[in-house]
Write a protein that holds these residues in place. Sequence first.
Motif, PDB file in Angstrom:
ATOM      1  N   TYR A   1       6.468  -6.258  -5.826  1.00 11.10           N
ATOM      2  CA  TYR A   1       7.887  -6.025  -6.134  1.00 11.10           C
ATOM      3  C   TYR A   1       8.467  -4.900  -5.281  1.00 11.10           C
ATOM      4  O   TYR A   1       9.623  -4.970  -4.862  1.00 11.10           O
ATOM      5  N   TYR A   2       7.659  -3.864  -5.032  1.00  8.13           N
ATOM      6  CA  TYR A   2       8.114  -2.742  -4.207  1.00  8.13           C
ATOM      7  C   TYR A   2       7.407  -2.745  -2.854  1.00  8.13           C
ATOM      8  O   TYR A   2       7.006  -1.699  -2.345  1.00  8.13           O
ATOM      9  N   ASN A   3       7.260  -3.913  -2.279  1.00 13.05           N
ATOM     10  CA  ASN A   3       6.509  -4.023  -1.036  1.00 13.05           C
ATOM     11  C   ASN A   3       7.176  -3.278   0.111  1.00 13.05           C
ATOM     12  O   ASN A   3       6.490  -2.761   1.003  1.00 13.05           O
ATOM     13  N   TYR A   4       8.504  -3.201   0.105  1.00 12.78           N
ATOM     14  CA  TYR A   4       9.195  -2.487   1.179  1.00 12.78           C
ATOM     15  C   TYR A   4       8.844  -1.010   1.166  1.00 12.78           C
ATOM     16  O   TYR A   4       8.730  -0.378   2.221  1.00 12.78           O
ATOM     17  N   GLN A   5       8.668  -0.430  -0.021  1.00  9.15           N
ATOM     18  CA  GLN A   5       8.326   0.985  -0.121  1.00  9.15           C
ATOM     19  C   GLN A   5       6.821   1.216  -0.020  1.00  9.15           C
ATOM     20  O   GLN A   5       6.381   2.165   0.632  1.00  9.15           O
ATOM     21  N   LEU A   6       6.033   0.369  -0.654  1.00  2.00           N
ATOM     22  CA  LEU A   6       4.587   0.604  -0.726  1.00  2.00           C
ATOM     23  C   LEU A   6       3.806  -0.037   0.413  1.00  2.00           C
ATOM     24  O   LEU A   6       2.687   0.391   0.707  1.00  2.00           O
ATOM     25  N   GLN A   7       4.309  -1.115   1.002  1.00  2.12           N
ATOM     26  CA  GLN A   7       3.776  -1.718   2.226  1.00  2.12           C
ATOM     27  C   GLN A   7       2.459  -2.475   2.051  1.00  2.12           C
ATOM     28  O   GLN A   7       2.088  -3.259   2.909  1.00  2.12           O
ATOM     29  N   LEU A   8       1.741  -2.264   0.962  1.00  5.39           N
ATOM     30  CA  LEU A   8       0.427  -2.876   0.810  1.00  5.39           C
ATOM     31  C   LEU A   8       0.561  -4.307   0.297  1.00  5.39           C
ATOM     32  O   LEU A   8       1.241  -4.566  -0.691  1.00  5.39           O
ATOM     33  N   GLN A   9      -0.118  -5.239   0.966  1.00  5.98           N
ATOM     34  CA  GLN A   9      -0.080  -6.637   0.572  1.00  5.98           C
ATOM     35  C   GLN A   9      -1.075  -6.898  -0.561  1.00  5.98           C
ATOM     36  O   GLN A   9      -1.967  -6.100  -0.845  1.00  5.98           O
TER      37      GLN A   9
END
Length: 363
Positions: free
Chosen positions: A74-82
């Motif tokens: 959900y927060y992939n843009y901030q957290l970056q981890l797949q």
Amino acid sequence: MGGKRHFSHSTAAVFSIFSKANFPDIWQLSKSAINENKMDVHTKLMRKYKQVPGWWFMCILLANITATLFTCHYYNYQLQLQWWGVLLACGLALFFTLPIGVINATTNQTPALNVITEYIIGYLYPGYPVANILFKVYGYISMKQAIAFLEDFKLGHYMKIPPRAMFMAQVVGTVIAAFVHLGTAWWLMSTVPDICDRALLPSDSPWTCPGDHVFYDASVIWGLVGPRRIFGNLGHYSAINWFFLAGAIAPVPVWLAHKAFPSKHWIKLITMPVLFGATVNMPPATAVNYTSWILIGFASGFIAYRYYRALWSRHNYVLSGALDAGLAFMGVLLYLCLGMEHVSLKWWGSSPDGCPLASSSTA
């Protein structure tokens, strides 16, 4: 040089783990733990308490993995981890917990996985520093917390504390600690001006956040730059990778020496992961710290074992605990007596590099 040495010794220590961890012994101990006919006196006494059901642990594990996957997606843009990075990190923590737990139980030393986790995700997913931080947390800190959890349960096992009470104390304490840490961090960031900003803080400020800077620097080096540009075909230190092989074969000479000289019982006590791992802290420490530790440790150990062997065998564990408790007590006492009064002790051994006249040409 400190970073390269830290990486080389860490990789050697990690790859020595599986050579030291005797898998036949692990298998036999695992079977004896399942077999109720081979229980020690502590386990027999603990049978009167209700045990913690395995599905309690599984529910917490699945709930945390699900929440982590949802958060990272959900927060992939901030957290970056797949998502695959989360599962890989959890797999590494699960894979290394048993052999590192064996080494911790036998030597009281815990080889770290922080560098190896940064190295793995830096190769697989370069250019994402925040993802590198998260992968290290889920891959290394999860394993570290699991071993700490087992240590507490083992202490409760010997102290005859009901397992379910121990379990609830651990879970409730973890939840409370999470909110306390988060609240304290928000409070400090909102009340301390220029916190962690070394350019704006005075030189004697206690809010320079050295640990956080190290964490950030590691994310830049391993995540943003990536190990391929340092230790890979695009870097200048690819020869460091040979330490993977060195760590894997390091315990073999010890095993051969033990087979060649079976009467020398001290040979089998040589633990290569501990020898490699002990040097990990050398870059931030001074030479005085290590030389004094080695001299005092070996001298006191030899004298105690040579002349007071009976006392040594009975009270060695108590002595180790007393030294640890004394260190913690003196740390608090020195802070209350000297640190709060801004009194610092400067002597020839407290210099960071032992060379106060050295200067940088780029200063």
